[in-house]
Structures are given as structure tokens and as C-alpha cells.
Motif scaffolding. Structure first.
Motif: not given
Length: 186
Positions: A30-46
Motif C-alpha cells: 500500500d505504497v504510492i511510489e518507491v524511489n531513492g533520495s539521490s538517483g536510483i537505489p540498488e536493493i540487493r535481495i536475498h
């Protein structure tokens, strides 16, 4: 670095760093949008990446860790900047029948499937948009699809390389509408 993470609250969620390591699963609810504070964040998911109702772009680069079976789940169509499957990983996209996995943004993105990795979409569709590429750096990973559609509508100048799983490779409809000098190799 985090274990399991749940983002909720009906507003935009912003990752503060450039790289975040999640050793469990990430659930965006239930989130409108996901982003980064500066640029596009990399999220490494295990673990797995699960979305609830997302009304905008998930402006992230989701990197699925090596040697793991992952689930990318959405209640409907999903739009994400970039997905990378590290070596020997499988990502199963699970969504409502005929839902679309839209990849790419004005900043590039797309799909990168490293050695012996697979993105399985079943009967769902893949939509490459804006400046996205599929295996644009020559990655050899494969797409597993069974009666789904693929729409390539990118203005990136590079080459999208589509390699298919040897047994799950039936594309119901393929549409290529590239501009900006880009090409597709199937």
C-alpha cells in the motif's frame, strides 16, 4: 543491512543510501511510489520481493542474490526500473493472469540476467519501455515464458538480447517498436 523489511503506510517510500542489502524478503504494501533520495537505489535481495497495490513506478534496481530461487509478486501489473538476477538465480514473477511486468524508465534500466539465471513470467507479459534494455550488456540469462506476450518499446540506443528457456519458450505475441537506434536480438 537488514533482515526482512515491510514498507507500508500509503505514501512514497525513499531509500536514503545508494545500496541497501536485505538478507530476507522485502514487502512493499500500500505504497504510492518507491524511489531513492539521490538517483536510483540498488536493493540487493536475498529473499523475495512482494508488492501490494503500487500506484506508481518502483524506481529501484532490484538485484536478486546469487544461487537462490526468488519470487517477485504483485497483485496486478508492476512497473519497476531494473531487475538483475545474479548468477544461478531464478526469479518467478507471480501476478494475476495476464498481468504485465513493465521494465525501464527514462533513466535506463531493464532486465539483466547473469550466467545461468532465469526470469520466469509464465502467462504474464513483459513490457520494455522508455530507455530500458534486456541483457543490454550481453548477459546470457534466459526468459521462461508460456503463452505470455513481450512488448519492446524502448528508445535506448543499445541491443536487447532475448534468450529463452529451452523448454518454456512459447511467446503468444511479440511486438517490437524500437526507436533511438536500438535493436533486438531474439
Amino acid at each position: 543491512d537488514y533482515g526482512n523489511v515491510v514498507l507500508s503506510g500509503g505514501e512514497t517510500k525513499t531509500f536514503m543510501g545508494t545500496t541497501t542489502e536485505i538478507f530476507g524478503s522485502l514487502h512493499v504494501s500500500d505504497v504510492i511510489e518507491v524511489n531513492g533520495s539521490s538517483g536510483i537505489p540498488e536493493i540487493r535481495i536475498h529473499g523475495n520481493l512482494k508488492f501490494g497495490e503500487l500506484t506508481g513506478l518502483a524506481n529501484i534496481h532490484a538485484i536478486f542474490a546469487t544461487n537462490t530461487l526468488h519470487t517477485l509478486q504483485s497483485p496486478g501489473s508492476l512497473w519497476i526500473h531494473k531487475i538483475t538476477a545474479e548468477a544461478n538465480s531464478t526469479i518467478n514473477f507471480i501476478a494475476a493472469d495476464s498481468a504485465g511486468l513493465t521494465i525501464g524508465s527514462a533513466d535506463g534500466g531493464g532486465i539483466a540476467l547473469r550466467d545461468s539465471s532465469v526470469l520466469s513470467v509464465g502467462t504474464n507479459s513483459i513490457r520494455l519501455v522508455e530507455a530500458g534494455l534486456i541483457n543490454g550488456s550481453g548477459e546470457p540469462g534466459r526468459i521462461s515464458i508460456g503463452n505470455g506476450s513481450i512488448f519492446l518499446s524502448s528508445h535506448a540506443a543499445g541491443i536487447s538480447n532475448l534468450y529463452f528457456d529451452p523448454t518454456h519458450n512459447f511467446v503468444d505475441y511479440l511486438e517490437v517498436d524500437l526507436s533511438g537506434g536500438g535493436t533486438a536480438a531474439v
